[in-house]
Design a protein around this motif. Structure first.
Motif, PDB file in Angstrom:
ATOM      1  N   ARG A  27       0.815  -1.225   0.000  1.00  0.00           N
ATOM      2  CA  ARG A  27       0.000   0.000   0.000  1.00  0.00           C
ATOM      3  C   ARG A  27       0.844   1.269   0.000  1.00  0.00           C
ATOM      4  N   ILE A  28       1.995   1.230   0.671  1.00  0.00           N
ATOM      5  CA  ILE A  28       2.815   2.444   0.698  1.00  0.00           C
ATOM      6  C   ILE A  28       3.901   2.446  -0.386  1.00  0.00           C
ATOM      7  N   GLY A  29       3.958   1.390  -1.192  1.00  0.00           N
ATOM      8  CA  GLY A  29       4.844   1.384  -2.345  1.00  0.00           C
ATOM      9  C   GLY A  29       6.243   0.857  -2.126  1.00  0.00           C
ATOM     10  N   ILE A  30       6.405  -0.050  -1.161  1.00  0.00           N
ATOM     11  CA  ILE A  30       7.699  -0.692  -0.955  1.00  0.00           C
ATOM     12  C   ILE A  30       7.509  -2.202  -1.015  1.00  0.00           C
ATOM     13  N   SER A  31       8.608  -2.944  -1.075  1.00  0.00           N
ATOM     14  CA  SER A  31       8.496  -4.399  -1.054  1.00  0.00           C
ATOM     15  C   SER A  31       8.935  -4.920   0.314  1.00  0.00           C
ATOM     16  N   ALA A  51      12.362   7.415   3.263  1.00  0.00           N
ATOM     17  CA  ALA A  51      11.204   7.970   3.980  1.00  0.00           C
ATOM     18  C   ALA A  51      10.088   6.939   4.122  1.00  0.00           C
ATOM     19  N   LEU A  52       9.921   6.091   3.104  1.00  0.00           N
ATOM     20  CA  LEU A  52       8.882   5.062   3.186  1.00  0.00           C
ATOM     21  C   LEU A  52       9.288   3.921   4.110  1.00  0.00           C
ATOM     22  N   LEU A  53      10.591   3.663   4.228  1.00  0.00           N
ATOM     23  CA  LEU A  53      11.039   2.670   5.212  1.00  0.00           C
ATOM     24  C   LEU A  53      10.762   3.181   6.623  1.00  0.00           C
ATOM     25  N   ASP A  54      10.951   4.491   6.837  1.00  0.00           N
ATOM     26  CA  ASP A  54      10.598   5.090   8.134  1.00  0.00           C
ATOM     27  C   ASP A  54       9.105   4.932   8.406  1.00  0.00           C
ATOM     28  N   ALA A  55       8.295   5.151   7.371  1.00  0.00           N
ATOM     29  CA  ALA A  55       6.839   5.005   7.519  1.00  0.00           C
ATOM     30  C   ALA A  55       6.470   3.567   7.845  1.00  0.00           C
ATOM     31  N   GLU A  57       8.381   1.409   9.450  1.00  0.00           N
ATOM     32  CA  GLU A  57       8.755   1.172  10.845  1.00  0.00           C
ATOM     33  C   GLU A  57       7.656   1.680  11.776  1.00  0.00           C
ATOM     34  N   MET A  58       7.163   2.881  11.522  1.00  0.00           N
ATOM     35  CA  MET A  58       6.099   3.436  12.366  1.00  0.00           C
ATOM     36  C   MET A  58       4.845   2.577  12.294  1.00  0.00           C
ATOM     37  N   ALA A  59       4.499   2.122  11.097  1.00  0.00           N
ATOM     38  CA  ALA A  59       3.320   1.264  10.951  1.00  0.00           C
ATOM     39  C   ALA A  59       3.491  -0.032  11.735  1.00  0.00           C
ATOM     40  N   CYS A  60       4.693  -0.596  11.700  1.00  0.00           N
ATOM     41  CA  CYS A  60       4.943  -1.833  12.448  1.00  0.00           C
ATOM     42  C   CYS A  60       4.804  -1.600  13.950  1.00  0.00           C
ATOM     43  N   VAL A  69       3.793  -5.010  19.350  1.00  0.00           N
ATOM     44  CA  VAL A  69       5.186  -4.856  18.912  1.00  0.00           C
ATOM     45  C   VAL A  69       5.953  -4.097  19.992  1.00  0.00           C
ATOM     46  N   GLU A  70       6.978  -4.735  20.517  1.00  0.00           N
ATOM     47  CA  GLU A  70       7.817  -4.112  21.548  1.00  0.00           C
ATOM     48  C   GLU A  70       8.941  -3.299  20.940  1.00  0.00           C
TER      49      GLU A  70
END
Length: 77
Positions: A27-31, A51-55, A57-60, A69-70
């Motif tokens: 959905r955010i355009g990464i694999s 920036a999408l990898l950061d997004a 991480e936040m989603a996780c 998720v700890e």
């Protein structure tokens, strides 16, 4: 483009968590490729703009309601 491994730790035994990870990445355009996965840790390799990898991480960290998720530890792939 960047490639990183995310080690996601916590209470991750919900049946749809891995499917959620891959769906959210799409959905955010990464694999996202799931590596090792068990009830308390999932290793996933993600590829995309930083920036999408950061997004991701936040989603996780927020995750679906049925997991806890700890931590998310990131390293270059």
């Amino acid at each position: 483009m960047s490639s990183e491994r995310f080690l996601i730790e916590g209470e991750l035994s919900a049946p749809g968590f891995q499917r959620w990870l891959q769906g959210h990445a799409r959905r955010i355009g990464i694999s996202a490729q799931i590596g090792r996965a068990d009830a308390d840790a999932v290793l996933v390799t993600v590829d995309g703009p930083p920036a999408l990898l950061d997004a991701m991480e936040m989603a996780c960290l927020l995750g679906p309601i049925d997991v806890w998720v700890e931590s998310v530890t990131r390293e270059a792939a």
